[in-house]
Scaffold this motif. Sequence first.
Motif, mmCIF file in Angstrom:
data_model
loop_
_atom_site.group_PDB
_atom_site.id
_atom_site.type_symbol
_atom_site.label_atom_id
_atom_site.label_comp_id
_atom_site.label_asym_id
_atom_site.label_seq_id
_atom_site.Cartn_x
_atom_site.Cartn_y
_atom_site.Cartn_z
ATOM 1 N N GLU A 102 0.838 -1.193 0.000
ATOM 2 C CA GLU A 102 0.000 0.000 0.000
ATOM 3 C C GLU A 102 0.876 1.247 0.000
ATOM 4 O OE1 GLU A 102 -3.831 0.302 2.260
ATOM 5 O OE2 GLU A 102 -2.627 1.774 3.382
ATOM 6 N N MET A 103 0.537 2.198 -0.869
ATOM 7 C CA MET A 103 1.294 3.444 -0.964
ATOM 8 C C MET A 103 0.399 4.627 -0.612
ATOM 9 S SD MET A 103 3.701 3.026 -4.367
ATOM 10 C CE MET A 103 2.373 2.939 -5.552
ATOM 11 N N SER A 104 0.935 5.543 0.166
ATOM 12 C CA SER A 104 0.275 6.804 0.450
ATOM 13 C C SER A 104 0.996 7.882 -0.355
ATOM 14 C CB SER A 104 0.342 7.118 1.947
ATOM 15 O OG SER A 104 -0.286 8.355 2.212
ATOM 16 N N MET A 105 0.225 8.629 -1.150
ATOM 17 C CA MET A 105 0.804 9.591 -2.080
ATOM 18 C C MET A 105 0.160 10.972 -1.911
ATOM 19 S SD MET A 105 2.542 7.219 -3.716
ATOM 20 C CE MET A 105 2.905 7.164 -5.441
ATOM 21 N N ALA A 106 0.955 12.010 -2.012
ATOM 22 C CA ALA A 106 0.457 13.384 -2.059
ATOM 23 C C ALA A 106 0.489 13.810 -3.522
ATOM 24 C CB ALA A 106 1.322 14.303 -1.208
ATOM 25 N N CYS A 107 -0.669 14.220 -4.057
ATOM 26 C CA CYS A 107 -0.808 14.492 -5.485
ATOM 27 C C CYS A 107 -1.300 15.914 -5.729
ATOM 28 C CB CYS A 107 -1.810 13.519 -6.110
ATOM 29 S SG CYS A 107 -1.506 11.781 -5.747
ATOM 30 N N VAL A 108 -0.738 16.547 -6.740
ATOM 31 C CA VAL A 108 -1.151 17.886 -7.157
ATOM 32 C C VAL A 108 -1.537 17.816 -8.632
ATOM 33 C CG1 VAL A 108 -0.420 20.282 -7.486
ATOM 34 C CG2 VAL A 108 0.385 18.988 -5.490
#
Length: 132
Positions: A102-108
């Motif tokens: 599982e990956m947690s990503m901050a996306c713009v």
Amino acid sequence: MIVRDLKSAQEQGRKIVDPKNNWDSTRLILKEDNMGFSFHITTIYKGADFQMHYQNHLESVYCISGTGEIENLEDGKKYPISPGTLYVLNNNDKHILRAFEEMSMACVFNPPLTGREVHNAEGAYELSAEEI
């Protein structure tokens, strides 16, 4: 000033779950906030392996946790993703994202999303009527 926390945003309906069960995304900043971009915290589920092609948006993604890889479908190159990795889809790059855990990503996103988008058949988000 805009101040939001992840839990409250989720409770307010800003959490979107992929119908294909590859990811969920809490949209903290949206088009209605008039910032010129949208900002999301996205969870890519372990084992996810799916193609995307953001034809209408540019995206920057920063990995907070988890491991996986991104494959550029134009040249076949694969890039590992781990905490601290940033990738930028600055050429509307057609790609495959794979999550080994599982990956947690901050996306713009630019232009910003309105909040309810999910990927279409090409793996893109549609533009709103006023953006066309």
